[in-house]
Design a protein around this motif. Structure first.
Motif, mmCIF file in Angstrom:
data_model
loop_
_atom_site.group_PDB
_atom_site.id
_atom_site.type_symbol
_atom_site.label_atom_id
_atom_site.label_comp_id
_atom_site.label_asym_id
_atom_site.label_seq_id
_atom_site.Cartn_x
_atom_site.Cartn_y
_atom_site.Cartn_z
ATOM 1 N N ARG A 53 1.389 -13.887 69.836
ATOM 2 C CA ARG A 53 2.008 -12.606 70.177
ATOM 3 C C ARG A 53 2.311 -11.789 68.928
ATOM 4 O O ARG A 53 2.233 -10.565 68.951
ATOM 5 C CB ARG A 53 3.318 -12.838 70.944
ATOM 6 N N GLN A 54 2.723 -12.442 67.839
ATOM 7 C CA GLN A 54 3.155 -11.715 66.642
ATOM 8 C C GLN A 54 2.386 -12.077 65.385
ATOM 9 O O GLN A 54 2.091 -11.210 64.586
ATOM 10 C CB GLN A 54 4.649 -11.953 66.391
ATOM 11 N N ARG A 55 2.117 -13.348 65.177
ATOM 12 C CA ARG A 55 1.530 -13.759 63.909
ATOM 13 C C ARG A 55 0.528 -14.878 64.118
ATOM 14 O O ARG A 55 0.757 -15.796 64.904
ATOM 15 C CB ARG A 55 2.622 -14.230 62.959
ATOM 16 N N LEU A 56 -0.576 -14.792 63.384
ATOM 17 C CA LEU A 56 -1.618 -15.815 63.393
ATOM 18 C C LEU A 56 -1.780 -16.333 61.973
ATOM 19 O O LEU A 56 -1.904 -15.543 61.027
ATOM 20 C CB LEU A 56 -2.940 -15.229 63.884
ATOM 21 N N VAL A 57 -1.769 -17.638 61.814
ATOM 22 C CA VAL A 57 -1.946 -18.269 60.508
ATOM 23 C C VAL A 57 -3.174 -19.164 60.594
ATOM 24 O O VAL A 57 -3.238 -20.056 61.433
ATOM 25 C CB VAL A 57 -0.710 -19.118 60.106
ATOM 26 N N LEU A 58 -4.164 -18.886 59.742
ATOM 27 C CA LEU A 58 -5.360 -19.720 59.663
ATOM 28 C C LEU A 58 -5.296 -20.503 58.363
ATOM 29 O O LEU A 58 -5.125 -19.924 57.294
ATOM 30 C CB LEU A 58 -6.624 -18.862 59.673
ATOM 31 N N GLY A 59 -5.423 -21.800 58.446
ATOM 32 C CA GLY A 59 -5.403 -22.633 57.254
ATOM 33 C C GLY A 59 -6.713 -23.374 57.112
ATOM 34 O O GLY A 59 -7.349 -23.737 58.097
ATOM 35 N N TRP A 60 -7.131 -23.561 55.860
ATOM 36 C CA TRP A 60 -8.344 -24.319 55.592
ATOM 37 C C TRP A 60 -8.285 -24.860 54.174
ATOM 38 O O TRP A 60 -7.562 -24.348 53.337
ATOM 39 C CB TRP A 60 -9.595 -23.473 55.794
ATOM 40 N N GLN A 61 -9.063 -25.887 53.934
ATOM 41 C CA GLN A 61 -9.181 -26.436 52.589
ATOM 42 C C GLN A 61 -10.369 -25.773 51.923
ATOM 43 O O GLN A 61 -11.368 -25.481 52.563
ATOM 44 C CB GLN A 61 -9.400 -27.938 52.637
ATOM 45 N N GLY A 62 -10.254 -25.550 50.628
ATOM 46 C CA GLY A 62 -11.348 -24.952 49.886
ATOM 47 C C GLY A 62 -10.979 -23.566 49.401
ATOM 48 O O GLY A 62 -9.967 -22.991 49.801
ATOM 49 N N GLY A 63 -11.842 -23.022 48.566
ATOM 50 C CA GLY A 63 -11.556 -21.751 47.929
ATOM 51 C C GLY A 63 -12.101 -20.531 48.642
ATOM 52 O O GLY A 63 -11.891 -19.415 48.191
ATOM 53 N N ARG A 64 -12.806 -20.701 49.747
ATOM 54 C CA ARG A 64 -13.344 -19.549 50.465
ATOM 55 C C ARG A 64 -13.193 -19.738 51.969
ATOM 56 O O ARG A 64 -12.958 -20.848 52.439
ATOM 57 C CB ARG A 64 -14.799 -19.305 50.101
ATOM 58 N N LEU A 65 -13.336 -18.640 52.679
ATOM 59 C CA LEU A 65 -13.240 -18.708 54.137
ATOM 60 C C LEU A 65 -14.289 -19.659 54.695
ATOM 61 O O LEU A 65 -15.425 -19.665 54.214
ATOM 62 C CB LEU A 65 -13.495 -17.333 54.753
ATOM 63 N N PRO A 66 -13.946 -20.435 55.707
ATOM 64 C CA PRO A 66 -14.963 -21.232 56.379
ATOM 65 C C PRO A 66 -16.047 -20.314 56.957
ATOM 66 O O PRO A 66 -15.783 -19.167 57.314
ATOM 67 C CB PRO A 66 -14.190 -21.942 57.498
ATOM 68 N N ARG A 67 -17.246 -20.810 57.026
ATOM 69 C CA ARG A 67 -18.417 -20.025 57.440
ATOM 70 C C ARG A 67 -18.204 -19.266 58.739
ATOM 71 O O ARG A 67 -18.583 -18.108 58.862
ATOM 72 C CB ARG A 67 -19.610 -20.977 57.560
ATOM 73 N N HIS A 68 -17.586 -19.884 59.720
ATOM 74 C CA HIS A 68 -17.420 -19.249 61.019
ATOM 75 C C HIS A 68 -16.327 -18.174 61.017
ATOM 76 O O HIS A 68 -16.169 -17.453 61.998
ATOM 77 C CB HIS A 68 -17.144 -20.292 62.107
ATOM 78 N N LEU A 69 -15.579 -18.046 59.924
ATOM 79 C CA LEU A 69 -14.535 -17.022 59.829
ATOM 80 C C LEU A 69 -14.913 -15.892 58.869
ATOM 81 O O LEU A 69 -14.119 -14.987 58.635
ATOM 82 C CB LEU A 69 -13.212 -17.653 59.383
ATOM 83 N N GLU A 70 -16.108 -15.928 58.305
ATOM 84 C CA GLU A 70 -16.505 -14.941 57.305
ATOM 85 C C GLU A 70 -16.446 -13.504 57.817
ATOM 86 O O GLU A 70 -16.217 -12.589 57.054
ATOM 87 C CB GLU A 70 -17.894 -15.264 56.755
ATOM 88 N N GLY A 71 -16.617 -13.286 59.084
ATOM 89 C CA GLY A 71 -16.539 -11.941 59.652
ATOM 90 C C GLY A 71 -15.120 -11.375 59.661
ATOM 91 O O GLY A 71 -14.924 -10.214 60.003
ATOM 92 N N LEU A 72 -14.150 -12.161 59.269
ATOM 93 C CA LEU A 72 -12.757 -11.722 59.274
ATOM 94 C C LEU A 72 -12.305 -11.139 57.939
ATOM 95 O O LEU A 72 -11.144 -10.800 57.785
ATOM 96 C CB LEU A 72 -11.832 -12.882 59.660
ATOM 97 N N HIS A 73 -13.223 -11.033 56.957
ATOM 98 C CA HIS A 73 -12.843 -10.400 55.681
ATOM 99 C C HIS A 73 -12.228 -9.047 55.987
ATOM 100 O O HIS A 73 -12.685 -8.302 56.830
ATOM 101 C CB HIS A 73 -14.066 -10.226 54.767
ATOM 102 N N GLY A 74 -11.157 -8.723 55.316
ATOM 103 C CA GLY A 74 -10.434 -7.497 55.593
ATOM 104 C C GLY A 74 -9.287 -7.714 56.576
ATOM 105 O O GLY A 74 -8.324 -6.977 56.571
ATOM 106 N N TRP A 75 -9.390 -8.712 57.408
ATOM 107 C CA TRP A 75 -8.331 -9.062 58.349
ATOM 108 C C TRP A 75 -7.516 -10.231 57.840
ATOM 109 O O TRP A 75 -6.424 -10.488 58.309
ATOM 110 C CB TRP A 75 -8.911 -9.421 59.713
ATOM 111 N N VAL A 76 -8.091 -10.989 56.912
ATOM 112 C CA VAL A 76 -7.461 -12.222 56.429
ATOM 113 C C VAL A 76 -6.915 -12.009 55.025
ATOM 114 O O VAL A 76 -7.601 -11.483 54.156
ATOM 115 C CB VAL A 76 -8.497 -13.378 56.422
ATOM 116 N N ARG A 77 -5.689 -12.407 54.825
ATOM 117 C CA ARG A 77 -5.076 -12.360 53.503
ATOM 118 C C ARG A 77 -5.101 -13.781 52.945
ATOM 119 O O ARG A 77 -4.485 -14.682 53.480
ATOM 120 C CB ARG A 77 -3.636 -11.853 53.608
ATOM 121 N N VAL A 78 -5.841 -13.959 51.859
ATOM 122 C CA VAL A 78 -5.975 -15.278 51.238
ATOM 123 C C VAL A 78 -4.873 -15.459 50.216
ATOM 124 O O VAL A 78 -4.642 -14.595 49.387
ATOM 125 C CB VAL A 78 -7.366 -15.427 50.580
ATOM 126 N N ARG A 79 -4.195 -16.571 50.285
ATOM 127 C CA ARG A 79 -3.113 -16.882 49.339
ATOM 128 C C ARG A 79 -3.450 -18.109 48.561
ATOM 129 O O ARG A 79 -4.059 -18.988 48.969
ATOM 130 C CB ARG A 79 -1.798 -17.113 50.080
#
Length: 79
Positions: A53-79
């Motif tokens: 409803r308010q917040r989505l948190v995606l977590g993954w190991q590694g230094g780049r977005l997982p392949r299936h999430l690559e279309g989310l560039h611009g929507w994802v803030r990498v920390r």
């Protein structure tokens, strides 16, 4: 009526029809080997992501977005 505060852990197959203030998908890298255009993967992520409803948190190991999430560039803030 709101449920009491706390964390609820559900399997992705059990998330349909539920909603939460915050949804965390902690291990998104585990789906990296799956073809990102596969309908079952896309549907699973659609269901999981739309439970927030308010917040989505995606977590993954590694230094780049997982392949299936690559279309989310611009929507994802990498920390």
């Amino acid at each position: 009526m709101r449920a009491r505060p706390g964390a609820v852990v559900v399997h992705r197959a059990s998330a349909k029809g539920l909603d939460f203030d915050t949804v965390a998908i902690a291990d998104a890298e585990t789906d990296s080997a799956t073809d990102p255009t596969e309908a079952t993967l896309r549907m699973a992520y659609y269901v999981m992501i739309t439970r927030a409803r308010q917040r989505l948190v995606l977590g993954w190991q590694g230094g780049r977005l997982p392949r299936h999430l690559e279309g989310l560039h611009g929507w994802v803030r990498v920390r």
